[in-house]
Scaffold this active site. Structure first.
Site, mmCIF file in Angstrom:
data_model
loop_
_atom_site.group_PDB
_atom_site.id
_atom_site.type_symbol
_atom_site.label_atom_id
_atom_site.label_comp_id
_atom_site.label_asym_id
_atom_site.label_seq_id
_atom_site.Cartn_x
_atom_site.Cartn_y
_atom_site.Cartn_z
ATOM 1 N N MET A 86 -8.814 2.826 8.466
ATOM 2 C CA MET A 86 -8.021 1.672 8.013
ATOM 3 C C MET A 86 -7.102 1.170 9.126
ATOM 4 O O MET A 86 -7.187 1.638 10.264
ATOM 5 C CB MET A 86 -7.205 2.062 6.785
ATOM 6 C CG MET A 86 -7.999 2.034 5.501
ATOM 7 S SD MET A 86 -6.901 2.306 4.100
ATOM 8 C CE MET A 86 -7.907 1.673 2.776
ATOM 9 N N ARG A 142 -26.884 13.762 16.055
ATOM 10 C CA ARG A 142 -26.716 12.372 15.613
ATOM 11 C C ARG A 142 -25.475 11.731 16.235
ATOM 12 O O ARG A 142 -24.550 12.423 16.664
ATOM 13 C CB ARG A 142 -26.514 12.337 14.097
ATOM 14 C CG ARG A 142 -27.813 12.374 13.358
ATOM 15 C CD ARG A 142 -27.555 12.414 11.863
ATOM 16 N NE ARG A 142 -28.820 12.424 11.170
ATOM 17 C CZ ARG A 142 -29.008 12.977 9.980
ATOM 18 N NH1 ARG A 142 -28.028 13.575 9.358
ATOM 19 N NH2 ARG A 142 -30.195 12.933 9.423
ATOM 20 N N ASP A 156 -0.529 1.867 8.399
ATOM 21 C CA ASP A 156 -1.097 1.071 9.500
ATOM 22 C C ASP A 156 -0.261 1.155 10.776
ATOM 23 O O ASP A 156 -0.757 0.836 11.862
ATOM 24 C CB ASP A 156 -1.219 -0.400 9.084
ATOM 25 C CG ASP A 156 -2.083 -0.586 7.850
ATOM 26 O OD1 ASP A 156 -2.960 0.263 7.623
ATOM 27 O OD2 ASP A 156 -1.876 -1.570 7.124
ATOM 28 N N ARG A 179 13.610 10.084 -2.671
ATOM 29 C CA ARG A 179 14.481 11.225 -2.966
ATOM 30 C C ARG A 179 15.762 11.163 -2.130
ATOM 31 O O ARG A 179 16.875 11.352 -2.639
ATOM 32 C CB ARG A 179 13.697 12.508 -2.664
ATOM 33 C CG ARG A 179 14.453 13.804 -2.804
ATOM 34 C CD ARG A 179 13.458 14.930 -2.543
ATOM 35 N NE ARG A 179 14.057 16.247 -2.556
ATOM 36 C CZ ARG A 179 14.522 16.842 -1.470
ATOM 37 N NH1 ARG A 179 14.519 16.210 -0.309
ATOM 38 N NH2 ARG A 179 15.013 18.061 -1.552
ATOM 39 N N ALA A 180 15.575 10.863 -0.823
ATOM 40 C CA ALA A 180 16.749 10.828 0.060
ATOM 41 C C ALA A 180 17.672 9.662 -0.294
ATOM 42 O O ALA A 180 18.896 9.816 -0.324
ATOM 43 C CB ALA A 180 16.293 10.727 1.516
ATOM 44 N N GLY A 228 4.258 -6.975 4.402
ATOM 45 C CA GLY A 228 4.411 -7.885 3.257
ATOM 46 C C GLY A 228 5.716 -7.596 2.527
ATOM 47 O O GLY A 228 6.453 -8.524 2.141
ATOM 48 N N GLY A 274 0.847 -1.202 0.000
ATOM 49 C CA GLY A 274 0.000 0.000 0.000
ATOM 50 C C GLY A 274 0.877 1.245 0.000
ATOM 51 O O GLY A 274 1.827 1.331 0.777
ATOM 52 N N HIS A 305 -9.732 4.515 1.375
ATOM 53 C CA HIS A 305 -8.449 4.906 0.771
ATOM 54 C C HIS A 305 -8.179 6.405 0.802
ATOM 55 O O HIS A 305 -7.045 6.816 0.546
ATOM 56 C CB HIS A 305 -8.383 4.394 -0.672
ATOM 57 C CG HIS A 305 -8.218 2.911 -0.745
ATOM 58 N ND1 HIS A 305 -9.274 2.052 -0.619
ATOM 59 C CD2 HIS A 305 -7.112 2.138 -0.886
ATOM 60 C CE1 HIS A 305 -8.829 0.805 -0.704
ATOM 61 N NE2 HIS A 305 -7.528 0.827 -0.855
HETATM 62 O O1 F6P Z 1 -1.751 -1.531 4.498
HETATM 63 C C1 F6P Z 1 -2.311 -0.314 4.132
HETATM 64 C C2 F6P Z 1 -3.776 -0.483 3.826
HETATM 65 O O2 F6P Z 1 -4.281 0.783 3.449
HETATM 66 C C3 F6P Z 1 -4.625 -1.080 4.935
HETATM 67 O O3 F6P Z 1 -4.956 -0.148 5.944
HETATM 68 C C4 F6P Z 1 -5.808 -1.588 4.175
HETATM 69 O O4 F6P Z 1 -6.445 -2.643 4.848
HETATM 70 C C5 F6P Z 1 -5.181 -2.071 2.888
HETATM 71 O O5 F6P Z 1 -3.959 -1.374 2.739
HETATM 72 C C6 F6P Z 1 -6.008 -1.854 1.663
HETATM 73 O O6 F6P Z 1 -5.346 -2.469 0.613
HETATM 74 P P1 F6P Z 1 -5.617 -2.168 -0.915
HETATM 75 O O7 F6P Z 1 -5.136 -0.776 -1.205
HETATM 76 O O8 F6P Z 1 -4.812 -3.204 -1.640
HETATM 77 O O9 F6P Z 1 -7.091 -2.275 -1.107
#
Ligand code: F6P
Length: 325
Positions: A172, A165, A130, A24-25, A107, A14, A256
């Site tokens: 995320m 409300r 995350d 850049r660095a 990952g 991600g 996102h």
């Molecule tokens: O690892 C970053 C992240 O944004 C997580 O928070 C989220 O669960 C995942 O990636 C979403 O993945 P993708 O962009 O592949 O849908």
């Protein structure tokens, strides 16, 4: 210690605001060592295909203020296969790459460790919104993502107050509750639901109702996407029990949007320090390590010590959130 003449850099998994500052660095610090630099496009997918471009001081100018990654990124589950990794190794040899910098999260660093174990001099850079990567107290991108979540929360509180409300806001974080916990503390939430600490829907309803009983004009629950009761499940529960909850509720999933922001000053500086730290580590002859930030200092930790290790959230933060809720 082998002599380095050329390195390659890639961003994987991600994207995270601040990755560009790290690219850049890495580039400029490596050029200062008179090393050539190749940028690998689309993460591990590009590595396997040999999709590379030479990076110069100029090619990384004017990118620091941009979110995302100028090199592109990709999820590449194929990289778990040994054959795929062997292809990557061949590409690195064809391009006469002496060392590789891998900017990414869990990952990506798992892939980095696999390459290191095949003899590739690799340095990882901790980057994920995350903040779930062991080996660094803070990762590139989480500060920007948190600020975006807070801006959305502040806006939702305005409309929530007008209509008296309650709002459920899902953030995320994959299986980690860091982003939700911090957004809850800084956003003044009544209750935070995270994977590390289960909360029943009845308890959420009780806490939201208590806010009204204390005279508030709105109530807010922050929900981590990885919580047992994520926003979808909670929303369904509240629909079934709407007659007895006694307040009107709306649900927003930020998704996102949190990844797409202009990097904050903190993430630009962190990306820059991490990128410089990666080149410094290679210069010292370190490999198979992750560059991170711990107790205010740039550190390196062996990838073998952090891959597969669950990062633990400081229990003091849970305590603080409970007091403030
Ligand atoms: O690892 C970053 C992240 O944004 C997580 O928070 C989220 O669960 C995942 O990636 C979403 O993945 P993708 O962009 O592949 O849908």
């Amino acid at each position: 210690m082998s002599i380095i003449k050329r390195i390659a850099v890639l961003t994987s998994g991600g994207d995270a605001p601040g990755m560009n500052a790290a690219i850049r660095a890495v580039t400029r610090c490596a050029l200062a060592q008179e090393w050539d630099v190749l940028g690998v496009r689309r993460g591990y997918a590009g590595l396997v295909e040999g999709d590379v471009e030479p990076l110069t001081g100029r090619s990384v100018s004017n990118i620091m203020q941009r979110g995302g990654t100028m090199l592109g990124s990709a999820r590449c589950p194929e990289f778990e296969a040994e054959d795929t990794r062997r292809n990557a190794l061949r590409r690195l040899q064809e391009n006469r790459v002496d060392a590789l910098v891998i900017i990414g999260g869990n990952g990506s660093q798992t892939g980095a460790l696999a390459l290191a174990q095949m003899g590739v001099p690799v340095v990882g850079v901790a980057s994920t919104i995350d903040n779930d990567l062991a080996g660094s107290e803070v990762t590139i991108g989480v500060d920007t993502a948190l600020n975006i979540a807070l801006e959305a929360i502040d806006r939702l509180k305005t409309t929530a107050s007008s209509h008296q409300r309650a709002f459920l806001v899902e953030v995320m974080g994959r299986k980690c509750g860091y982003l939700a916990l911090m957004a809850g503390i800084a956003g003044g939430a009544e209750v935070v639901l995270i994977p590390e600490r289960e909360t029943s829907p009845e308890e959420v309803a009780r806490q939201l109702r208590a806010a009204y009983e204390h005279g508030k004009r709105h109530a807010l629950a922050i929900v981590a996407e990885g919580a047992q009761y994520n926003a979808g499940k909670l929303d369904a529960w509240f629909r079934v029990h709407s007659a007895k909850t006694g307040f009107d509720l709306r649900t927003t999933t930020l998704g996102h949007v949190q990844r797409g922001g202009t990097p904050t000053a903190f993430d630009r500086l962190l990306g820059t320090r991490f990128g410089a730290g990666a080149v410094a580590a290679l210069k010292r002859g370190e490999q198979g390590v992750l560059v991170g930030l711990n107790e205010g200092r740039i550190t390196t930790t062996p990838l073998a010590q952090i891959v597969g290790v669950q990062k633990v959230i400081d229990p003091e933060l849970f305590r603080l959130a409970s007091i403030l809720e």
